[in-house]
Design a protein around this motif. Structure first.
Motif, PDB file in Angstrom:
ATOM      1  N   HIS A  44       0.875  -1.152  -0.011  1.00  0.00           N
ATOM      2  CA  HIS A  44      -0.089   0.069  -0.201  1.00  0.00           C
ATOM      3  C   HIS A  44       0.848   1.314  -0.096  1.00  0.00           C
ATOM      4  O   HIS A  44       1.868   1.454   0.791  1.00  0.00           O
ATOM      5  CB  HIS A  44      -0.727  -0.008   1.243  1.00  0.00           C
ATOM      6  CG  HIS A  44      -1.610   1.288   1.559  1.00  0.00           C
ATOM      7  ND1 HIS A  44      -2.816   1.442   0.618  1.00  0.00           N
ATOM      8  CD2 HIS A  44      -1.646   2.197   2.005  1.00  0.00           C
ATOM      9  CE1 HIS A  44      -3.377   2.475   0.683  1.00  0.00           C
ATOM     10  NE2 HIS A  44      -2.769   3.091   1.897  1.00  0.00           N
ATOM     11  N   GLU A  45       0.696   2.153  -0.893  1.00  0.00           N
ATOM     12  CA  GLU A  45       1.430   3.401  -1.037  1.00  0.00           C
ATOM     13  C   GLU A  45       3.032   3.073  -1.013  1.00  0.00           C
ATOM     14  O   GLU A  45       3.541   3.578  -0.035  1.00  0.00           O
ATOM     15  CB  GLU A  45       1.006   4.350   0.065  1.00  0.00           C
ATOM     16  CG  GLU A  45      -0.454   4.853  -0.092  1.00  0.00           C
ATOM     17  CD  GLU A  45      -0.530   5.986   0.876  1.00  0.00           C
ATOM     18  OE1 GLU A  45      -0.878   7.056   0.671  1.00  0.00           O
ATOM     19  OE2 GLU A  45      -0.755   5.577   2.268  1.00  0.00           O
ATOM     20  N   PRO A  46       3.473   2.274  -2.025  1.00  0.00           N
ATOM     21  CA  PRO A  46       4.826   1.759  -2.057  1.00  0.00           C
ATOM     22  C   PRO A  46       5.854   2.693  -1.961  1.00  0.00           C
ATOM     23  O   PRO A  46       7.035   2.747  -1.709  1.00  0.00           O
ATOM     24  CB  PRO A  46       4.875   0.819  -3.202  1.00  0.00           C
ATOM     25  CG  PRO A  46       3.591   1.365  -4.226  1.00  0.00           C
ATOM     26  CD  PRO A  46       2.586   1.974  -3.270  1.00  0.00           C
ATOM     27  N   ASP A  47       5.516   4.018  -2.486  1.00  0.00           N
ATOM     28  CA  ASP A  47       6.606   5.023  -2.613  1.00  0.00           C
ATOM     29  C   ASP A  47       6.465   6.153  -1.345  1.00  0.00           C
ATOM     30  O   ASP A  47       7.214   7.088  -1.200  1.00  0.00           O
ATOM     31  CB  ASP A  47       6.100   5.990  -3.812  1.00  0.00           C
ATOM     32  CG  ASP A  47       6.512   5.210  -5.313  1.00  0.00           C
ATOM     33  OD1 ASP A  47       7.488   4.623  -5.221  1.00  0.00           O
ATOM     34  OD2 ASP A  47       5.683   5.454  -5.868  1.00  0.00           O
ATOM     35  N   ARG A  48       5.740   5.641  -0.437  1.00  0.00           N
ATOM     36  CA  ARG A  48       5.691   6.208   1.027  1.00  0.00           C
ATOM     37  C   ARG A  48       6.695   5.781   2.026  1.00  0.00           C
ATOM     38  O   ARG A  48       6.684   4.416   2.244  1.00  0.00           O
ATOM     39  CB  ARG A  48       4.375   6.353   1.572  1.00  0.00           C
ATOM     40  CG  ARG A  48       4.206   7.533   2.846  1.00  0.00           C
ATOM     41  CD  ARG A  48       2.867   7.710   3.178  1.00  0.00           C
ATOM     42  NE  ARG A  48       2.050   6.287   3.417  1.00  0.00           N
ATOM     43  CZ  ARG A  48       1.950   5.703   4.659  1.00  0.00           C
ATOM     44  NH1 ARG A  48       2.604   6.523   5.593  1.00  0.00           N
ATOM     45  NH2 ARG A  48       1.022   4.865   4.760  1.00  0.00           N
ATOM     46  N   PHE A  49       7.498   6.169   2.583  1.00  0.00           N
ATOM     47  CA  PHE A  49       8.480   5.751   3.522  1.00  0.00           C
ATOM     48  C   PHE A  49       7.757   5.770   4.825  1.00  0.00           C
ATOM     49  O   PHE A  49       7.273   6.674   5.288  1.00  0.00           O
ATOM     50  CB  PHE A  49       9.667   6.604   3.932  1.00  0.00           C
ATOM     51  CG  PHE A  49      10.649   6.126   5.007  1.00  0.00           C
ATOM     52  CD1 PHE A  49      11.013   4.855   5.213  1.00  0.00           C
ATOM     53  CD2 PHE A  49      10.864   6.738   6.004  1.00  0.00           C
ATOM     54  CE1 PHE A  49      11.778   4.362   6.038  1.00  0.00           C
ATOM     55  CE2 PHE A  49      11.553   6.643   7.133  1.00  0.00           C
ATOM     56  CZ  PHE A  49      12.179   5.239   7.037  1.00  0.00           C
TER      57      PHE A  49
END
Length: 405
Positions: A328-333
């Motif tokens: 889920h939201e893979p580009d969010r750290f």
């Protein structure tokens, strides 16, 4: 641009600071994308994971069809990282033996105190300096010192094997160049030189062991569990390189990511208990290893494509870690991300041998650095990167630490 040039573009040094848009392009193009040079890229999580666990996928480069080899370029012994079972299993088992029985705390966990002490010494050496290079001043010396102590290598010899290590790692990189002869020759020579150095060092402990892995290897009492001289050379070289290369990137990428996400840095400072999860998220979000080469031993059907026997297969692990069909939201750290079954250490029988040590070092190192990073800023963003596309990380990470106000 066409998708059959993706690997060439990914390995272009100009893309090193941010290859992730290319990984998104790879995933959008399909689970399997054929390249102009005849190789195949796989960038989606589920397909990568399946192939990592498929016994028909070989890690041995000699599985690839090729002209009759030049005797001067033959490698009589490969490290177990590049072998298949059953030989891989045998050598990996022998290499793990000095760490202690499987599933026990073992030697690595017992080093927690030493790693903490080394970390504190490096922090003290930084003193009141306002400018720091995270790589040269901290992220490199910590894991190098740890692996030297583990193996029994004198720390003063580190400059010798740093040069060897650079040549070996360069020769193992994924490349689209037509002629890598000189690069490969330099890598073989460096492996041979480092191997001789480590075997000679081990032989000095035969019959007079110290509490280190080289001593354990040459003083193994069970003849069935002993390594040959060639196996010892390749195994020791692998442990020395793998014991620090990935960890340098993991720590450095961790600092870079936290400075780019001050809200999460502040969160970790207030709640250090989140650090183990943060390290797992770093292994997903900015992994130290971005891709691995493999060779199909048979025609393999996957996701509607056929990977032909003997083809060059590149599994882009870092792309799989950003696959929106898995995360889920893979580009969010997100340091608190749950269900984080990343590909940061690969998978299957070749799951990274040094993963537990890298995790431990990263947790201790970042835990010690985070209190100092609150007033720090990046001097250069993006920083200068190493040339290696497979083991991706900054060559330097200069930061400035300001006085707290």
């Amino acid at each position: 641009m066409t998708t059959d040039t993706l690997l060439k573009r990914i390995t272009d040094y100009a893309r090193r600071p941010n290859p992730y848009p290319l990984y998104a392009e790879l995933r959008e193009a399909g689970p399997v994308v054929r390249q102009a040079d005849g190789s195949y890229l796989v960038g989606t999580y589920h397909e990568i994971n399946a192939l990592l666990h498929d016994p028909r996928i070989s890690a041995d480069p000699r599985s690839r069809p090729a002209p009759a080899p030049d005797p001067s370029t033959e490698e009589p012994q490969l490290p177990f990282l590049r072998l298949d079972d059953p030989e891989h299993h045998r050598l990996r088992t022998l290499a793990m033996r000095p760490f202690g029985p499987p599933h026990s705390p073992g030697r690595i966990d017992a080093m927690r105190g030493q790693i903490t002490e080394l970390t504190e010494e490096l922090i003290d050496m930084l003193g009141d300096r306002t400018r720091i290079d995270i790589v040269d001043d901290f992220a490199y010396p910590l894991p190098v010192t740890v692996i030297c102590r583990l193996l029994g290598v004198p720390r003063e010899d580190e400059p010798r094997f740093r040069e060897w290590s650079d040549a070996i790692v360069a020769s193992a990189d994924v490349s689209t160049e037509n002629d890598t002869t000189e690069r490969d020759r330099a890598g073989r020579q460096a492996r041979a030189d480092m191997g001789r150095y480590l075997v000679d060092l081990a032989e000095q402990r035969r019959g007079n062991p110290s509490d280190d892995m080289l001593s354990a290897f040459v003083n193994e009492p069970d003849p069935a569990m002993r390594l040959t001289r060639e196996e010892l050379a390749e195994t020791a070289v692998l442990l020395l390189i793998a014991g620090h290369e990935t960890t340098v990137n993991l720590i450095t990428n961790g600092v870079l990511t936290l400075l780019r996400h001050p809200d999460q840095l502040d969160r970790l400072r207030k709640d250090p208990g989140l650090l183990p999860g943060a390290v797992e998220e770093l292994l997903r979000y900015e992994p130290p290893v971005h891709m691995r080469e493999r060779v199909p031993l048979a025609d393999i059907d996957i996701a509607g494509f056929t990977l032909p026997k003997g083809a060059t297969l590149v599994l882009v692990l870092a792309s799989g870690n950003r696959d929106p069909k898995r995360f889920h939201e893979p580009d969010r750290f997100d340091p608190t991300r749950s269900d984080n079954q990343h590909l940061g250490f690969g998978g299957g029988i070749h799951l990274c041998y040094g993963g537990p040590l890298a995790r431990l070092e990263a947790q201790i190192a970042l835990g010690a650095l985070i209190p100092r990073l609150g007033t720090a800023t990046l001097i250069q963003d993006p920083p200068p990167y190493r040339h290696n596309a497979m083991l991706r990380g900054p060559r330097h990470l200069p930061i400035e630490v300001h006085e707290a106000t």
